[in-house]
Motif scaffolding. Structure first.
Motif, short mmCIF file in Angstrom:
data_model
loop_
_atom_site.label_atom_id
_atom_site.label_comp_id
_atom_site.label_asym_id
_atom_site.label_seq_id
_atom_site.Cartn_x
_atom_site.Cartn_y
_atom_site.Cartn_z
N VAL A 53 3.56 0.79 -4.26
CA VAL A 53 3.13 -0.67 -4.12
C VAL A 53 2.67 -0.83 -2.39
N ASP A 55 1.68 -4.18 -0.55
CA ASP A 55 1.68 -5.81 -0.58
C ASP A 55 1.15 -6.06 0.61
N ALA A 88 -4.60 -2.84 -7.43
CA ALA A 88 -3.92 -4.08 -7.19
C ALA A 88 -4.19 -4.57 -5.83
N GLN A 91 -7.12 -6.66 -5.97
CA GLN A 91 -7.26 -7.74 -6.59
C GLN A 91 -6.31 -8.96 -5.88
N LEU A 92 -5.50 -8.48 -5.18
CA LEU A 92 -4.53 -9.19 -4.40
C LEU A 92 -5.77 -9.89 -3.21
N ILE B 15 13.47 -7.23 -0.85
CA ILE B 15 11.76 -7.30 -1.48
C ILE B 15 11.65 -5.91 -2.15
N VAL B 16 12.09 -4.89 -1.42
CA VAL B 16 11.82 -3.53 -1.93
C VAL B 16 12.74 -3.59 -3.25
N ARG B 19 10.94 -5.37 -6.24
CA ARG B 19 9.76 -4.81 -6.89
C ARG B 19 10.17 -3.52 -7.58
N VAL B 38 0.50 -3.68 -10.44
CA VAL B 38 0.08 -5.28 -10.45
C VAL B 38 1.59 -5.92 -10.51
N ALA B 40 4.63 -5.12 -9.90
CA ALA B 40 5.40 -4.84 -8.75
C ALA B 40 4.85 -5.73 -7.28
N THR B 41 3.79 -5.43 -7.22
CA THR B 41 2.89 -6.10 -6.13
C THR B 41 3.08 -7.63 -6.05
N SER B 44 6.55 -8.60 -5.22
CA SER B 44 6.74 -8.11 -3.84
C SER B 44 6.13 -9.58 -3.02
N GLU B 45 5.17 -10.16 -3.31
CA GLU B 45 4.52 -11.25 -2.53
C GLU B 45 5.51 -12.34 -2.86
N ARG B 48 8.50 -12.10 -0.88
CA ARG B 48 8.18 -12.04 0.68
C ARG B 48 8.26 -13.75 1.06
N GLU B 52 10.10 -15.07 4.01
CA GLU B 52 9.25 -15.80 5.26
C GLU B 52 9.37 -17.34 5.34
N LEU B 102 -2.21 -14.49 1.66
CA LEU B 102 -2.62 -13.84 0.45
C LEU B 102 -1.73 -13.97 -0.58
N GLY B 103 -0.56 -14.12 -0.14
CA GLY B 103 0.68 -13.82 -1.12
C GLY B 103 0.58 -14.70 -2.37
N GLY B 106 -3.03 -14.50 -4.04
CA GLY B 106 -3.02 -13.16 -4.72
C GLY B 106 -2.27 -12.90 -5.85
N LEU B 110 -3.26 -11.83 -9.87
CA LEU B 110 -2.49 -10.61 -10.47
C LEU B 110 -1.93 -10.92 -11.59
#
Lengths: 130, 134, 307
Positions: A53, A55, A88, A91-92, B15-16, B19, B38, B40-41, B44-45, B48, B52, B102-103, B106, B110
């Motif tokens: 990943v 991110d 990915a 796409q993000l 976060i790790v 995901r 996708v 997992a990403t 993660s966002e 996060r 944050e 973008l979190g 994005g 996804l």
């Protein structure tokens, strides 16, 4: 989590071994900054092959590393981004604008060598192989 | 049917963990390689986002089913400050911290489904779904 | 939090009779069907042949399958669980689909069995009309459920087969070809829907990795038009390829597709586009440092690598 940084010729090679937390990434950034100054390296390769990943934070940090290295006179190449990770990322909406990428370590080294060659050509050194 | 997984999100290490757990569960549900990345990403966002903006919160990963479709639902919840303008938060490039913003937009790209509920001073809940492709 | 949003199997419901007497009646029914197994099974197989169902199968095969279905059928009536029948129906479908057995034939044989059994129940209970009614009340929901299970299993299996074939066709329809070391071409012909687009991306990115490609020529001369989702997907694919260290050159972009790309906000100046496939390959060779020179007096071209 420590990322081993290897010095080879005037390059630094950081090969990531496992998933990184944000803190690990920042540590990698600081460590590279330190070493690039210490060894006066001209190129940095970050091998991300094992990352499944990437991110926004990871990409942002890698980008900032590349920009900081540039200010210290070193080129940065990110190598080993996996196909699924690459898709990915885009796409993000994440791109590595202004950062070089290459398939793997070998390609990364070839790119850095090429850059060095071009620099020398610009400076008027004799061209290779002609 | 696999069970729901809950993960407390308090720091960047979580976060790790989130995901990785998401990838494991999604893999059991039959998602393929690129969808695993996708998912997992996106996890993660949103995790996060909790770290944050709210400092702490919780993530729930739940297997879902609709007629013959299998899927995964991700719910990220926090009791943080909330998002005053969701439209703005879902715009590319918007962010109140130094991140690229973008979190959320994005993650929406996804996943198959994405909803966000937020109340200022009360917190934020992001719900996302992804279906296994037939 | 709900772990199941919708769906699930339907359950046997009976009207009129209380659950206890339904169970008792089903038990009696099962005993009857066991006793008359040989005769009823033969009757069913005969009716299948008569109705010209399962024509792709021999008489012996039909009888063998009929026996299995019959026994499974009785078992469902006895246990109320369709799992074993479902597994058998799936297995049966897997075997008979390649032989061209159609959906109507499968539904036809199950409905025939239902009919054969109902007739035998009529015969047995016709003297007591009230009892017959209750027997049928108990039998029918179970029989419907069995017919439903077999039919659905067959259709699902067929859909699965069709999906597999589609997948195979799609893979064949987008070949990733290596023309020279480090150079791939991807000629795309026909309509790209979002599923094909996704597959195309996966194949291309994997191809770049396995062939260690530096340059890819994506030729879309044969693509009539794309919608904005697919156009966007193509642009993302180009960006992803770059992350793997490869440059994508697009060729054969029609005016219509160019218009779509512009509409979704793609900066065509930033995309590497060349008019046609030949030009694209020449550009790729230039990027890779190849020089094509014609050998003296011959039409054949020779490729050499610079430096």
């Amino acid at each position: 989590m420590q990322v081993p940084i290897l010095k080879q010729r005037d390059y630094l090679i950081a090969s990531i071994q496992a998933a990184l937390t944000d803190a690990d990434l920042l540590e990698l950034r600081d460590e590279l900054m330190k070493q690039v100054g210490k060894f006066r390296s001209r190129g940095v390769i970050i091998d991300v092959t094992v990352l499944d990943v990437m991110d926004s934070f990871a990409v942002r940090t890698l980008r900032s590393i590349a920009h900081m290295m540039k200010l210290r006179g070193a080129d940065t190449v990110i190598v080993g981004i996996q196909p699924e990770v690459a898709f990915a990322m885009v796409q993000l909406g994440l791109t590595l604008t202004g950062v070089e990428t290459a398939l793997d370590l070998e390609e990364g080294l070839a790119f850095l060598d090429d850059q060095r060659l071009k620099e020398r050509q610009v400076k008027g050194a004799p061209k290779r192989g002609e | 049917m696999e069970n729901e997984v809950r993960i407390a999100i308090n720091s960047d290490q979580d976060i790790v963990i989130a995901r990785q757990q998401g990838r494991t569960l999604a893999s059991k549900l039959g998602f393929n390689g690129s969808d695993l990345t996708v998912i997992a990403t996106a996890i993660s966002e949103v995790a996060r986002n909790i770290v944050e903006f709210a400092g702490k919160g919780e993530l729930a990963l739940t297997p879902i089913q609709q007629s013959h479709k299998q899927g995964l639902m991700v719910v990220a919840h926090d009791d943080g400050p909330g998002i005053p303008n969701i439209q703005l938060a879902l715009q590319d490039g918007f962010s109140t911290t130094a991140s690229l913003g973008l979190g959320l937009p994005g993650s929406r790209r996804l996943m198959d489904e994405f909803t966000i509920v937020s109340a200022v001073g009360k917190g934020t809940t992001v719900t996302m779904r992804k279906w296994v492709r037939g | 939090m709900p772990s199941k949003e919708k769906g699930g199997m339907d359950h046997i419901t009976s009207t009129g009779a209380s659950p206890d007497s339904t169970a008792a009646l089903l038990r009696e029914l099962v005993a009857h069907l066991r006793q008359n197994r040989t005769q009823l099974r033969e009757e069913w197989a005969r009716r299948i042949t008569e109705a010209q169902l399962l024509v792709a199968m021999t008489k012996e095969e039909i009888f063998a399958e009929a026996t299995s279905v019959y026994d499974n059928y009785v078992e469902v009536l006895e246990t109320g669980s369709v799992e074993a029948l479902q597994a058998y129906a799936r297995n049966l479908s897997e075997r008979i689909i390649p032989r061209g057995v159609e959906t109507h034939e499968v539904l036809g044989i199950v409905l025939l069995l239902r009919d054969v059994l109902a007739r035998s129940l009529f015969k047995k209970y016709q003297a007591d009309f009230a009892l017959l009614n209750r027997v049928l009340d108990a039998y029918e929901p179970a029989a419907n459920r069995i017919a439903n299970t077999v039919g659905v299993s067959f259709v699902q299996e067929r859909e699965r087969t069709i999906r597999q074939q589609q997948e195979a066709i799609r893979e064949l329809s987008t070949p990733v070809l290596q023309v020279r070391e480090r150079l791939l071409i991807l000629p795309i012909i026909g309509v790209i829907d979002s599923q094909r687009a996704r597959q195309l991306t996966e194949q291309l990115l994997r191809g770049i990795r396995t062939n260690r490609a530096k340059v890819v020529v994506m030729d879309i001369t044969g693509v009539p038009s794309v919608d904005s989702t697919v156009a966007n997907h193509l642009v993302l694919t180009v960006a992803a390829a770059r992350l793997l260290g490869a440059t994508v050159i697009m060729t054969g972009v029609s005016a219509e597709i160019a218009q779509t790309l512009v509409t979704i906000g793609v900066d065509l100046g930033k995309m590497n586009t060349v008019g046609d496939l030949q030009g694209g390959i020449e550009e790729a060779e230039r990027l890779l440092g190849y020089k094509v020179i014609s050998t003296e007096g011959g039409a054949a071209a020779q490729v050499t690598t610079q430096a």
